[in-house]
Motif scaffolding. Structure first.
Motif, PDB file in Angstrom:
ATOM      1  N   GLY A  45       0.838  -1.191   0.000  1.00 46.71           N
ATOM      2  CA  GLY A  45       0.000   0.000   0.000  1.00 46.71           C
ATOM      3  C   GLY A  45       0.870   1.236   0.000  1.00 46.71           C
ATOM      4  N   ASP A  46       1.173   1.754   1.185  1.00 45.26           N
ATOM      5  CA  ASP A  46       2.038   2.929   1.310  1.00 45.26           C
ATOM      6  C   ASP A  46       3.447   2.511   1.706  1.00 45.26           C
ATOM      7  OD1 ASP A  46      -0.024   4.737   0.735  1.00 45.26           O
ATOM      8  OD2 ASP A  46      -0.685   4.728   2.836  1.00 45.26           O
ATOM      9  N   VAL A  47       4.393   3.325   1.305  1.00 42.47           N
ATOM     10  CA  VAL A  47       5.798   3.113   1.641  1.00 42.47           C
ATOM     11  C   VAL A  47       6.367   4.438   2.131  1.00 42.47           C
ATOM     12  CG1 VAL A  47       8.080   2.488   0.764  1.00 42.47           C
ATOM     13  CG2 VAL A  47       6.057   1.283  -0.073  1.00 42.47           C
ATOM     14  N   GLN A  48       7.165   4.377   3.187  1.00 44.43           N
ATOM     15  CA  GLN A  48       7.831   5.585   3.674  1.00 44.43           C
ATOM     16  C   GLN A  48       9.305   5.296   3.870  1.00 44.43           C
ATOM     17  OE1 GLN A  48       6.209   7.293   7.260  1.00 44.43           O
ATOM     18  NE2 GLN A  48       7.366   9.189   7.033  1.00 44.43           N
ATOM     19  N   ALA A  49      10.120   5.939   3.046  1.00 43.78           N
ATOM     20  CA  ALA A  49      11.569   5.804   3.165  1.00 43.78           C
ATOM     21  C   ALA A  49      12.078   6.756   4.238  1.00 43.78           C
ATOM     22  CB  ALA A  49      12.222   6.106   1.819  1.00 43.78           C
ATOM     23  N   PRO A  50      13.271   6.494   4.794  1.00 46.06           N
ATOM     24  CA  PRO A  50      13.812   7.368   5.852  1.00 46.06           C
ATOM     25  C   PRO A  50      13.898   8.818   5.397  1.00 46.06           C
ATOM     26  CG  PRO A  50      15.100   5.351   5.672  1.00 46.06           C
ATOM     27  CD  PRO A  50      14.157   5.349   4.508  1.00 46.06           C
ATOM     28  N   GLY A  51      13.382   9.719   6.220  1.00 50.47           N
ATOM     29  CA  GLY A  51      13.456  11.138   5.936  1.00 50.47           C
ATOM     30  C   GLY A  51      12.506  11.636   4.876  1.00 50.47           C
ATOM     31  N   LYS A  52      11.609  10.776   4.407  1.00 51.21           N
ATOM     32  CA  LYS A  52      10.675  11.169   3.360  1.00 51.21           C
ATOM     33  C   LYS A  52       9.235  10.978   3.812  1.00 51.21           C
ATOM     34  CE  LYS A  52      13.835  10.255  -0.483  1.00 51.21           C
ATOM     35  NZ  LYS A  52      14.020   9.580  -1.794  1.00 51.21           N
ATOM     36  N   LYS A  53       8.324  11.580   3.063  1.00 53.44           N
ATOM     37  CA  LYS A  53       6.903  11.441   3.372  1.00 53.44           C
ATOM     38  C   LYS A  53       6.381  10.087   2.900  1.00 53.44           C
ATOM     39  CE  LYS A  53       5.813  16.397   3.071  1.00 53.44           C
ATOM     40  NZ  LYS A  53       4.963  17.418   2.395  1.00 53.44           N
ATOM     41  N   LYS A  54       5.295   9.665   3.503  1.00 50.67           N
ATOM     42  CA  LYS A  54       4.628   8.447   3.077  1.00 50.67           C
ATOM     43  C   LYS A  54       4.090   8.643   1.660  1.00 50.67           C
ATOM     44  CE  LYS A  54       1.945   6.673   6.118  1.00 50.67           C
ATOM     45  NZ  LYS A  54       0.755   6.435   6.998  1.00 50.67           N
ATOM     46  N   MET A  55       4.205   7.608   0.817  1.00 51.41           N
ATOM     47  CA  MET A  55       3.708   7.714  -0.554  1.00 51.41           C
ATOM     48  C   MET A  55       3.202   6.366  -1.025  1.00 51.41           C
ATOM     49  SD  MET A  55       7.324   7.938  -2.649  1.00 51.41           S
ATOM     50  CE  MET A  55       7.939   9.237  -1.583  1.00 51.41           C
ATOM     51  N   ALA A  56       2.424   6.381  -2.108  1.00 48.07           N
ATOM     52  CA  ALA A  56       1.942   5.138  -2.693  1.00 48.07           C
ATOM     53  C   ALA A  56       3.128   4.297  -3.148  1.00 48.07           C
ATOM     54  CB  ALA A  56       1.012   5.428  -3.865  1.00 48.07           C
ATOM     55  N   ALA A  57       2.983   2.983  -3.034  1.00 48.23           N
ATOM     56  CA  ALA A  57       4.090   2.087  -3.368  1.00 48.23           C
ATOM     57  C   ALA A  57       4.553   2.263  -4.810  1.00 48.23           C
ATOM     58  CB  ALA A  57       3.675   0.647  -3.117  1.00 48.23           C
ATOM     59  N   THR A  58       3.628   2.521  -5.742  1.00 47.82           N
ATOM     60  CA  THR A  58       4.029   2.710  -7.138  1.00 47.82           C
ATOM     61  C   THR A  58       4.894   3.950  -7.303  1.00 47.82           C
ATOM     62  OG1 THR A  58       1.869   3.753  -7.475  1.00 47.82           O
ATOM     63  CG2 THR A  58       2.089   1.444  -8.158  1.00 47.82           C
ATOM     64  N   ASP A  59       4.567   5.014  -6.572  1.00 46.87           N
ATOM     65  CA  ASP A  59       5.380   6.234  -6.641  1.00 46.87           C
ATOM     66  C   ASP A  59       6.760   5.987  -6.040  1.00 46.87           C
ATOM     67  OD1 ASP A  59       3.266   7.593  -7.801  1.00 46.87           O
ATOM     68  OD2 ASP A  59       2.515   8.346  -5.880  1.00 46.87           O
ATOM     69  N   TRP A  60       6.796   5.277  -4.926  1.00 50.85           N
ATOM     70  CA  TRP A  60       8.090   4.957  -4.310  1.00 50.85           C
ATOM     71  C   TRP A  60       8.948   4.137  -5.261  1.00 50.85           C
ATOM     72  CZ3 TRP A  60       9.437  -0.202  -3.346  1.00 50.85           C
ATOM     73  CH2 TRP A  60      10.719  -0.367  -2.798  1.00 50.85           C
ATOM     74  N   ALA A  61       8.349   3.114  -5.892  1.00 48.17           N
ATOM     75  CA  ALA A  61       9.121   2.222  -6.763  1.00 48.17           C
ATOM     76  C   ALA A  61       9.699   2.975  -7.965  1.00 48.17           C
ATOM     77  CB  ALA A  61       8.234   1.073  -7.230  1.00 48.17           C
ATOM     78  N   ARG A  62       8.902   3.901  -8.521  1.00 44.16           N
ATOM     79  CA  ARG A  62       9.414   4.689  -9.643  1.00 44.16           C
ATOM     80  C   ARG A  62      10.555   5.589  -9.192  1.00 44.16           C
ATOM     81  NH1 ARG A  62       3.853   4.923 -11.238  1.00 44.16           N
ATOM     82  NH2 ARG A  62       3.570   6.837 -10.011  1.00 44.16           N
ATOM     83  N   GLY A  63      10.376   6.234  -8.048  1.00 48.72           N
ATOM     84  CA  GLY A  63      11.429   7.123  -7.563  1.00 48.72           C
ATOM     85  C   GLY A  63      12.696   6.387  -7.180  1.00 48.72           C
ATOM     86  N   ALA A  64      12.550   5.205  -6.609  1.00 43.78           N
ATOM     87  CA  ALA A  64      13.711   4.415  -6.193  1.00 43.78           C
ATOM     88  C   ALA A  64      14.334   3.641  -7.348  1.00 43.78           C
ATOM     89  CB  ALA A  64      13.305   3.442  -5.087  1.00 43.78           C
ATOM     90  N   ARG A  65      13.630   3.592  -8.499  1.00 39.88           N
ATOM     91  CA  ARG A  65      14.107   2.848  -9.655  1.00 39.88           C
ATOM     92  C   ARG A  65      14.444   1.421  -9.280  1.00 39.88           C
ATOM     93  NH1 ARG A  65      17.911   7.290 -12.886  1.00 39.88           N
ATOM     94  NH2 ARG A  65      16.272   8.890 -13.108  1.00 39.88           N
ATOM     95  N   VAL A  66      13.443   0.749  -8.714  1.00 35.40           N
ATOM     96  CA  VAL A  66      13.613  -0.634  -8.270  1.00 35.40           C
ATOM     97  C   VAL A  66      13.937  -1.513  -9.463  1.00 35.40           C
ATOM     98  CG1 VAL A  66      12.494  -2.593  -7.172  1.00 35.40           C
ATOM     99  CG2 VAL A  66      12.041  -0.267  -6.343  1.00 35.40           C
ATOM    100  N   GLU A  67      14.973  -2.298  -9.355  1.00 32.08           N
ATOM    101  CA  GLU A  67      15.422  -3.166 -10.433  1.00 32.08           C
ATOM    102  C   GLU A  67      14.880  -4.564 -10.248  1.00 32.08           C
ATOM    103  OE1 GLU A  67      19.640  -2.995 -10.600  1.00 32.08           O
ATOM    104  OE2 GLU A  67      19.698  -0.826 -10.963  1.00 32.08           O
ATOM    105  N   GLN A  68      14.756  -5.273 -11.372  1.00 30.04           N
ATOM    106  CA  GLN A  68      14.263  -6.640 -11.333  1.00 30.04           C
ATOM    107  C   GLN A  68      15.166  -7.498 -10.443  1.00 30.04           C
ATOM    108  OE1 GLN A  68      13.747  -8.375 -15.199  1.00 30.04           O
ATOM    109  NE2 GLN A  68      13.221 -10.406 -14.404  1.00 30.04           N
ATOM    110  N   GLY A  69      14.525  -8.259  -9.565  1.00 29.57           N
ATOM    111  CA  GLY A  69      15.262  -9.164  -8.687  1.00 29.57           C
ATOM    112  C   GLY A  69      15.623  -8.558  -7.335  1.00 29.57           C
ATOM    113  N   GLU A  70      15.420  -7.256  -7.139  1.00 32.30           N
ATOM    114  CA  GLU A  70      15.692  -6.666  -5.827  1.00 32.30           C
ATOM    115  C   GLU A  70      14.665  -7.158  -4.804  1.00 32.30           C
ATOM    116  OE1 GLU A  70      17.937  -2.709  -5.477  1.00 32.30           O
ATOM    117  OE2 GLU A  70      16.348  -2.290  -6.960  1.00 32.30           O
TER     118      GLU A  70
END
Length: 309
Positions: free
Chosen positions: A281-306
């Motif tokens: 659902g929501d993801v909150q990285a250290p020092g950042k605001k809570k956001m939708a998981a899709t927004d977090w994944a795009r911003g973090a540039r999650v790679e296949q297999g991580e």
């Protein structure tokens, strides 16, 4: 009856409010934990129970230790008929238990003897219980083991977090406490000893470490844990060496992934478990605001297999 109410956090407020409004009882004082720093500014604040007492001009007692002679002397002077308790947060010595004529009556958020201890609501959700409730009982020296005056039941809904369920139980439990005290005053309610032979379970205090997701467990267990630790202390997992706060999650019927493996889709982010993946659902990285998981994944540039771990 003359009452001295003991409680500290927000879930105790509905009961105190109901007792203040009751035409049959008089709350002559409140016992709560001492004022403490809270929030980002770490300003010293009153507990929710203490703040409500202040609003109504009720004396507030905040002993560092309940066995302090000055507190016991003041409690004796107040001469309460009974001391109702909801989530006070400190153990009561026998010398204090002996002061009120009708003892101390606790509202506990479980169906005793199930889930005695500090975190019964969280434990019930994590265990997958379908029904929970609240009990009023006379406090004795052994933890949550006193005879029970009354109970109420409450279903645990599929989307219930500990916070949502506790809010419901706090409101319903306030009515149970008032009716229990009415019955004690009238002599129409009797305390029944708990059945200790079976059904006894314990709910330890929740710590931040308890919110660490074990993604090698089934999806249903991951979901229950997330809901059990929401809102406090919160669920989390490690990603790239940092702690991510997570919640809620939703079990899915999607194709299996390795435990912790992340799959980013256009409209959802999946994470593998021992069974089917869960959707974040929501993801909150250290020092950042809570956001939708899709927004977090795009911003973090999650790679296949991580993975989350």
């Amino acid at each position: 009856m003359r009452l001295v109410f003991a409680g500290t956090p927000q879930p105790a407020v509905p009961t105190l409010k109901a007792l203040i409004e009751s035409p049959r009882h008089e709350v002559v004082a409140v016992v709560t934990r001492p004022d403490a720093p809270a929030g980002r500014g770490r300003h010293v604040v009153r507990s929710p129970v203490g703040a409500l007492a202040d609003e109504h001009g009720i004396e507030v007692l905040m002993p560092q230790r309940v066995k302090q002679p000055e507190f016991l002397d003041r409690l004796t002077e107040l001469a309460p008929d009974c001391c109702p308790v909801v989530a006070y947060g400190a153990l009561l010595p026998q010398v204090a238990l002996d002061i009120p004529v009708h003892g101390w009556v606790n509202l506990h958020f479980s169906l005793l003897p199930a889930w005695r201890g500090a975190a019964p609501v969280q434990a019930a959700i994590r265990a997958g219980d379908e029904i929970t409730g609240a009990s009023t009982f006379r406090i004795v020296k052994e933890l949550d083991a006193g005879p029970v005056f009354g109970v109420l039941t409450e279903p645990i809904r599929p989307q219930d977090t500990a916070g949502i369920l506790l809010d419901r139980l706090a409101v319903a439990g306030a009515e149970l406490m008032v009716s229990t005290l009415d019955g004690i005053e009238d002599g129409t309610v009797n305390a029944v000893e708990q059945q200790h032979a079976d059904g006894v379970s314990y709910a330890s205090k929740i710590t931040p470490d308890d919110g660490h997701l074990d993604l090698t467990t089934p999806a249903v267990a991951v979901d229950r844990l997330v809901r059990a630790v929401t809102p406090d202390p919160g669920a989390w997992a490690q990603f790239r060496g940092e702690r991510l706060k997570l919640g809620p999650v939703t079990p899915t019927g999607a194709e299996a992934l390795a435990p912790g493996e992340i799959r980013v889709e256009r409209k959802r982010v999946l994470v593998g478990t021992a069974t089917h993946p869960v959707q974040l659902g929501d993801v909150q990285a250290p020092g950042k605001k809570k956001m939708a998981a899709t927004d977090w994944a795009r911003g973090a540039r999650v790679e296949q297999g991580e993975r989350l771990s």
